[in-house]
Scaffold this active site. Sequence first.
Site, PDB file in Angstrom:
ATOM      1  N   CYS A  80       0.824  -1.214   0.000  1.00  0.00           N
ATOM      2  CA  CYS A  80       0.000   0.000   0.000  1.00  0.00           C
ATOM      3  C   CYS A  80       0.861   1.268   0.000  1.00  0.00           C
ATOM      4  O   CYS A  80       0.359   2.351  -0.261  1.00  0.00           O
ATOM      5  CB  CYS A  80      -0.965   0.010   1.185  1.00  0.00           C
ATOM      6  SG  CYS A  80      -0.192   0.260   2.795  1.00  0.00           S
ATOM      7  N   HIS A 117      -2.896  11.598  15.306  1.00  0.00           N
ATOM      8  CA  HIS A 117      -3.338  10.810  14.152  1.00  0.00           C
ATOM      9  C   HIS A 117      -2.154   9.987  13.654  1.00  0.00           C
ATOM     10  O   HIS A 117      -1.068  10.515  13.434  1.00  0.00           O
ATOM     11  CB  HIS A 117      -3.835  11.742  13.038  1.00  0.00           C
ATOM     12  CG  HIS A 117      -4.114  11.051  11.750  1.00  0.00           C
ATOM     13  ND1 HIS A 117      -5.244  10.290  11.551  1.00  0.00           N
ATOM     14  CD2 HIS A 117      -3.403  10.992  10.603  1.00  0.00           C
ATOM     15  CE1 HIS A 117      -5.214   9.791  10.325  1.00  0.00           C
ATOM     16  NE2 HIS A 117      -4.109  10.201   9.723  1.00  0.00           N
ATOM     17  N   HIS A 120      -4.804   4.696   9.480  1.00  0.00           N
ATOM     18  CA  HIS A 120      -6.098   4.011   9.488  1.00  0.00           C
ATOM     19  C   HIS A 120      -5.892   2.509   9.615  1.00  0.00           C
ATOM     20  O   HIS A 120      -4.809   2.000   9.326  1.00  0.00           O
ATOM     21  CB  HIS A 120      -6.876   4.322   8.208  1.00  0.00           C
ATOM     22  CG  HIS A 120      -7.256   5.762   8.108  1.00  0.00           C
ATOM     23  ND1 HIS A 120      -6.417   6.713   7.555  1.00  0.00           N
ATOM     24  CD2 HIS A 120      -8.366   6.424   8.519  1.00  0.00           C
ATOM     25  CE1 HIS A 120      -7.002   7.896   7.626  1.00  0.00           C
ATOM     26  NE2 HIS A 120      -8.183   7.752   8.195  1.00  0.00           N
ATOM     27  N   ASP A 124      -8.249  -6.027   5.914  1.00  0.00           N
ATOM     28  CA  ASP A 124      -7.696  -6.848   4.832  1.00  0.00           C
ATOM     29  C   ASP A 124      -6.254  -7.278   5.111  1.00  0.00           C
ATOM     30  O   ASP A 124      -5.468  -7.493   4.207  1.00  0.00           O
ATOM     31  CB  ASP A 124      -7.768  -6.108   3.492  1.00  0.00           C
ATOM     32  CG  ASP A 124      -6.993  -4.794   3.489  1.00  0.00           C
ATOM     33  OD1 ASP A 124      -6.427  -4.419   4.544  1.00  0.00           O
ATOM     34  OD2 ASP A 124      -6.954  -4.138   2.444  1.00  0.00           O
ATOM     35  N   ARG A 132      -5.001  -4.584   8.990  1.00  0.00           N
ATOM     36  CA  ARG A 132      -3.864  -3.871   8.393  1.00  0.00           C
ATOM     37  C   ARG A 132      -3.879  -2.451   8.934  1.00  0.00           C
ATOM     38  O   ARG A 132      -4.696  -1.635   8.554  1.00  0.00           O
ATOM     39  CB  ARG A 132      -3.955  -3.848   6.873  1.00  0.00           C
ATOM     40  CG  ARG A 132      -2.866  -2.982   6.218  1.00  0.00           C
ATOM     41  CD  ARG A 132      -2.890  -3.075   4.705  1.00  0.00           C
ATOM     42  NE  ARG A 132      -4.182  -2.807   4.113  1.00  0.00           N
ATOM     43  CZ  ARG A 132      -4.558  -1.615   3.606  1.00  0.00           C
ATOM     44  NH1 ARG A 132      -3.726  -0.582   3.629  1.00  0.00           N
ATOM     45  NH2 ARG A 132      -5.759  -1.470   3.076  1.00  0.00           N
ATOM     46  N   CYS A 134      -2.403   0.813   8.649  1.00  0.00           N
ATOM     47  CA  CYS A 134      -1.694   1.559   7.612  1.00  0.00           C
ATOM     48  C   CYS A 134      -1.270   2.890   8.252  1.00  0.00           C
ATOM     49  O   CYS A 134      -2.097   3.768   8.491  1.00  0.00           O
ATOM     50  CB  CYS A 134      -2.650   1.762   6.447  1.00  0.00           C
ATOM     51  SG  CYS A 134      -1.912   2.517   5.014  1.00  0.00           S
TER      52      CYS A 134
END
Length: 161
Positions: A80, A117, A120, A124, A132, A134
């Site tokens: 990703c 932050h 996310h 998957d 996951r 990310c």
Amino acid sequence: MEEGKKRGDVYSHSDTSKVNLTDDEWKKILPPEVYNIAREKGTEWAFTGKYWNSKEPGTYYCAACGHPLFVSDAKFESSCGWPSFFEPVAKSSVIYAPDNSHGMYRTEVLCGRCKAHLGHVFDDGPPPTGLRYCINSVILDFEQAAAADKHYSEKEEKEKE
């Protein structure tokens, strides 16, 4: 670097107390790129972050407050373009919030100590969790396993004195 000296007095790998600073206070102690991700929910470009393809053993910490977030054993290649993990260090490492921005329905991942932050989480990922995480490289600090072992060994020695 010494704890408490990196990003103001809030930065620590061992302090678990919650950090509640105003955005103005964060702006004074965080580099602009970290502030953008941590407080303004920014995102770095895919495949550009310093840890997206890293395979070094060690621990990833929140770049804003130093809280332990992920270990390299939970990191995997997801293609990703951002560092991906299948689980945090501990349940208290991260907190979750709904994110319906940009016409998407996602789950935001925040630092469990300072609510920065991070990125996310998606469903998957690989076993055993199927998740996951990310995460933006900019909001991560990394300490190699050998350096972490040395740091904690020195700390234990000082405590024995």
